[in-house]
Design an enzyme around this catalytic site. Structure first.
Site, mmCIF file in Angstrom:
data_model
loop_
_atom_site.group_PDB
_atom_site.id
_atom_site.type_symbol
_atom_site.label_atom_id
_atom_site.label_comp_id
_atom_site.label_asym_id
_atom_site.label_seq_id
_atom_site.Cartn_x
_atom_site.Cartn_y
_atom_site.Cartn_z
ATOM 1 N N ALA A 65 22.711 2.502 -23.577
ATOM 2 C CA ALA A 65 22.612 1.422 -22.595
ATOM 3 C C ALA A 65 22.747 0.114 -23.358
ATOM 4 C CB ALA A 65 21.254 1.496 -21.902
ATOM 5 N N GLY A 108 21.720 6.197 -23.844
ATOM 6 C CA GLY A 108 22.370 6.353 -22.543
ATOM 7 C C GLY A 108 23.742 7.013 -22.649
ATOM 8 N N GLU A 111 22.983 10.555 -22.619
ATOM 9 C CA GLU A 111 22.515 10.880 -21.264
ATOM 10 C C GLU A 111 23.675 10.954 -20.279
ATOM 11 O OE1 GLU A 111 19.676 7.610 -21.566
ATOM 12 O OE2 GLU A 111 18.116 9.019 -20.971
ATOM 13 N N GLU A 131 16.113 5.898 -28.762
ATOM 14 C CA GLU A 131 15.368 4.845 -28.053
ATOM 15 C C GLU A 131 14.042 4.507 -28.703
ATOM 16 O OE1 GLU A 131 16.956 7.359 -26.577
ATOM 17 O OE2 GLU A 131 18.028 6.640 -24.811
HETATM 18 N N1 CAA Z 1 23.950 -2.161 -26.741
HETATM 19 C C1 CAA Z 1 24.572 -3.343 -26.958
HETATM 20 N N2 CAA Z 1 25.426 -3.548 -27.972
HETATM 21 C C2 CAA Z 1 25.645 -2.520 -28.819
HETATM 22 C C3 CAA Z 1 25.015 -1.267 -28.674
HETATM 23 C C4 CAA Z 1 24.137 -1.105 -27.561
HETATM 24 N N3 CAA Z 1 23.539 0.069 -27.284
HETATM 25 N N4 CAA Z 1 25.424 -0.455 -29.657
HETATM 26 C C5 CAA Z 1 26.271 -1.184 -30.428
HETATM 27 N N5 CAA Z 1 26.408 -2.410 -29.922
HETATM 28 C C6 CAA Z 1 27.207 -3.535 -30.446
HETATM 29 C C7 CAA Z 1 26.578 -4.132 -31.670
HETATM 30 O O1 CAA Z 1 25.567 -5.061 -31.307
HETATM 31 C C8 CAA Z 1 27.768 -4.773 -32.334
HETATM 32 O O2 CAA Z 1 28.050 -5.977 -31.664
HETATM 33 P P1 CAA Z 1 28.374 -7.330 -32.507
HETATM 34 O O3 CAA Z 1 29.673 -7.001 -33.210
HETATM 35 O O4 CAA Z 1 28.511 -8.368 -31.443
HETATM 36 O O5 CAA Z 1 27.241 -7.512 -33.445
HETATM 37 C C9 CAA Z 1 28.906 -3.797 -32.027
HETATM 38 O O6 CAA Z 1 28.460 -3.026 -30.916
HETATM 39 C C10 CAA Z 1 29.183 -2.829 -33.173
HETATM 40 O O7 CAA Z 1 27.976 -2.198 -33.512
HETATM 41 P P2 CAA Z 1 27.433 -2.094 -35.040
HETATM 42 O O8 CAA Z 1 27.877 -3.280 -35.822
HETATM 43 O O9 CAA Z 1 25.973 -1.833 -34.974
HETATM 44 O O10 CAA Z 1 28.265 -0.807 -35.521
HETATM 45 P P3 CAA Z 1 27.854 0.218 -36.678
HETATM 46 O O11 CAA Z 1 29.047 1.069 -36.889
HETATM 47 O O12 CAA Z 1 27.271 -0.500 -37.836
HETATM 48 O O13 CAA Z 1 26.646 1.114 -36.050
HETATM 49 C C11 CAA Z 1 25.597 2.415 -34.294
HETATM 50 C C12 CAA Z 1 26.920 1.973 -34.966
HETATM 51 C C13 CAA Z 1 24.808 3.333 -35.254
HETATM 52 C C14 CAA Z 1 25.969 3.193 -33.045
HETATM 53 C C15 CAA Z 1 24.743 1.176 -33.955
HETATM 54 O O14 CAA Z 1 25.572 0.243 -33.235
HETATM 55 C C16 CAA Z 1 23.547 1.460 -33.109
HETATM 56 O O15 CAA Z 1 22.551 1.951 -33.597
HETATM 57 N N6 CAA Z 1 23.623 1.134 -31.781
HETATM 58 C C17 CAA Z 1 22.494 1.218 -30.869
HETATM 59 C C18 CAA Z 1 22.167 2.653 -30.535
HETATM 60 C C19 CAA Z 1 20.986 2.704 -29.599
HETATM 61 O O16 CAA Z 1 19.890 2.294 -29.920
HETATM 62 N N7 CAA Z 1 21.204 3.248 -28.406
HETATM 63 C C20 CAA Z 1 20.165 3.397 -27.402
HETATM 64 C C21 CAA Z 1 20.144 2.199 -26.497
HETATM 65 S S1 CAA Z 1 18.776 2.204 -25.374
HETATM 66 C C22 CAA Z 1 19.223 3.278 -24.121
HETATM 67 O O17 CAA Z 1 20.281 3.851 -24.112
HETATM 68 C C23 CAA Z 1 18.199 3.406 -23.015
HETATM 69 C C24 CAA Z 1 18.450 4.478 -22.013
HETATM 70 O O18 CAA Z 1 18.123 5.626 -22.252
HETATM 71 C C25 CAA Z 1 19.005 4.179 -20.710
#
Ligand code: CAA
Length: 257
Positions: A65, A108, A111, A131
Site C-alpha cells: 500500500a 498490500g 495481499e 508491515e
Molecule cells: N509506498 C510508497 N512508496 C513506495 C513504496 C510504498 N509501499 N515502496 C516503494 N516506494 C517508493 C520509494 O519511496 C521510492 O520512491 P522515491 O524514489 O521517491 O524515494 C521508490 O518507490 C523506489 O523505492 P526504493 O528506493 O525503496 O527501492 P529499493 O529497490 O531500494 O527497495 C523495497 C525496494 C525493498 C521494495 C523498498 O522500496 C520497500 O521496502 N518498500 C516498502 C515495502 C513495504 O513496507 N510495504 C508494505 C506497505 S504497508 C501495507 O501494504 C499495508 C497493507 O497491508 C494494506
C-alpha cells in the site's frame, strides 16, 4: 478508457491489467485501486472475457500500500473512508483472476496477489508482509489469506518478523501455483488464462465459486454446494455441447449458456 495508474487491455478473450506506477514500485494507492475496480467491472461485464491477468513490472508486482498516502491519515479518516474497501473488488470478481508476479510482492502487493485466484511467480518473485516495520499490521487480508495458504507457522513468522520469501519457498509452501523463468512469466500467465477463457464461461464461474466455497464453509456444506452446482450444469447448453463433442470426437463450440 485511459487510466493513469494501470494499463488495461483486451488480449483476445483475456483481460490484462498491468499496474503502472513505476516510480513508486507500483505502490497501491486509492486512485490505482479505483481504476482497477473500473477495469474489472468492464471485463466482468464483457461476455467475451473469460479470464483476467494482473501483473506489474519486472522489478515489482507491487511494493505494498502507498505508505506516503497512508502516513498522515487519522484513525477517523481511515475508518470513515474505509479506504481499503475498493481493494476487495479483486476478491469479488466472478471472472478468474491470475496474478503474474515478478519482483516484489510486499504488504498490500502480496495481499493483492493472494486476492487473485492463483499466483504464477517469476523466479525473481519475492513475497512478504513487512508491515510490522511500520508499526502496523497487514490490512488487506494478509494475516488471513497467508495463514490459510501457507499455514500458521510460516504466516506467523513472516508477519511477525517481516522476512521475505523467495519464489522457490513460496511454491513449496503453496503460496504460488507455479514458478517460471522471469522472461516467460507474462507469456506463461497469458497462455494459462487463454486456456481458462477457452472453456464455457458459466462452467468456469461455477468451478471458481465451488473451490472458493472450500474456504468459507464445512466440508459437508461444501460438498453439498458442489453437488448442487454440478447438477445445475445439466441445464446448460454448453454441458450438452461439451459432452456431445466428446462423443463425436470433435472440439466443442461453447456459447456461454
Ligand atoms: N509506498 C510508497 N512508496 C513506495 C513504496 C510504498 N509501499 N515502496 C516503494 N516506494 C517508493 C520509494 O519511496 C521510492 O520512491 P522515491 O524514489 O521517491 O524515494 C521508490 O518507490 C523506489 O523505492 P526504493 O528506493 O525503496 O527501492 P529499493 O529497490 O531500494 O527497495 C523495497 C525496494 C525493498 C521494495 C523498498 O522500496 C520497500 O521496502 N518498500 C516498502 C515495502 C513495504 O513496507 N510495504 C508494505 C506497505 S504497508 C501495507 O501494504 C499495508 C497493507 O497491508 C494494506
Amino acid at each position: 478508457m485511459a487510466y493513469e495508474n494501470i494499463i488495461a487491455k483486451k488480449k483476445g478473450k483475456v483481460g490484462l491489467i498491468t499496474l503502472n506506477r513505476p516510480d513508486a514500485l507500483n505502490a497501491l494507492n486509492t486512485e490505482l485501486n479505483l481504476e482497477m475496480g473500473k477495469a474489472l467491472d468492464k471485463f466482468e461485464a464483457d461476455d467475451q472475457i473469460g479470464c483476467i491477468v494482473i501483473t506489474g513490472s519486472e522489478k515489482a508486482f507491487a511494493a505494498g500500500a502507498d505508505v506516503k498516502e497512508m502516513q498522515p491519515k487519522s484513525y477517523m479518516q481511515a475508518y470513515k473512508e474505509d479506504f481499503l474497501h475498493p481493494w476487495e473488488r479483486v476478491a469479488r470478481c466472478r471472472v478468474p483472476v491470475i496474478a503474474a508476479v515478478s519482483g516484489y510482492a510486499l504488504g498490500g502487493g502480496c495481499e493483492l496477489a493472494m486476492m487473485c485466484d492463483f499466483i504464477i511467480a517469476a523466479d525473481t518473485a519475492v513475497f512478504g508482509q513487512p508491515e510490522i516495520n511500520l508499526a502496523i499490521l497487514p490490512g488487506a487480508g494478509g494475516t488471513q489469506r497467508l495463514t490459510r495458504l501457507v499455514g500458521k507457522s510460516k504466516a506467523m513468522e513472516m508477519c511477525l518478523t517481516g522476512r521475505f520469501m523467495d519464489a522457490e519457498e513460496a511454491e513449496r509452501a503453496g503460496l504460488v501455483s507455479r514458478v517460471v523463468p522471469a522472461d516467460t512469466l507474462l507469456d506463461d500467465a497469458l497462455k494459462t488464462a487463454e486456456k481458462i477463457a477457452s472453456f464455457s464461461r458459466p462452467a468456469v464461474f461455477m468451478v471458481k465459486e465451488s473451490v472458493d466455497r472450500a474456504y468459507e464453509t464445512t466440508l459437508a456444506e461444501g460438498i453439498l454446494f458442489e453437488r448442487r452446482l454440478f447438477y445445475s450444469t445439466f441445464a446448460m447448453a454448453d454441458q450438452k455441447e461439451g459432452m456431445q463433442a466428446f462423443i463425436d470426437k470433435r472440439s466443442a463450440a461453447f456459447k456461454n449458456e
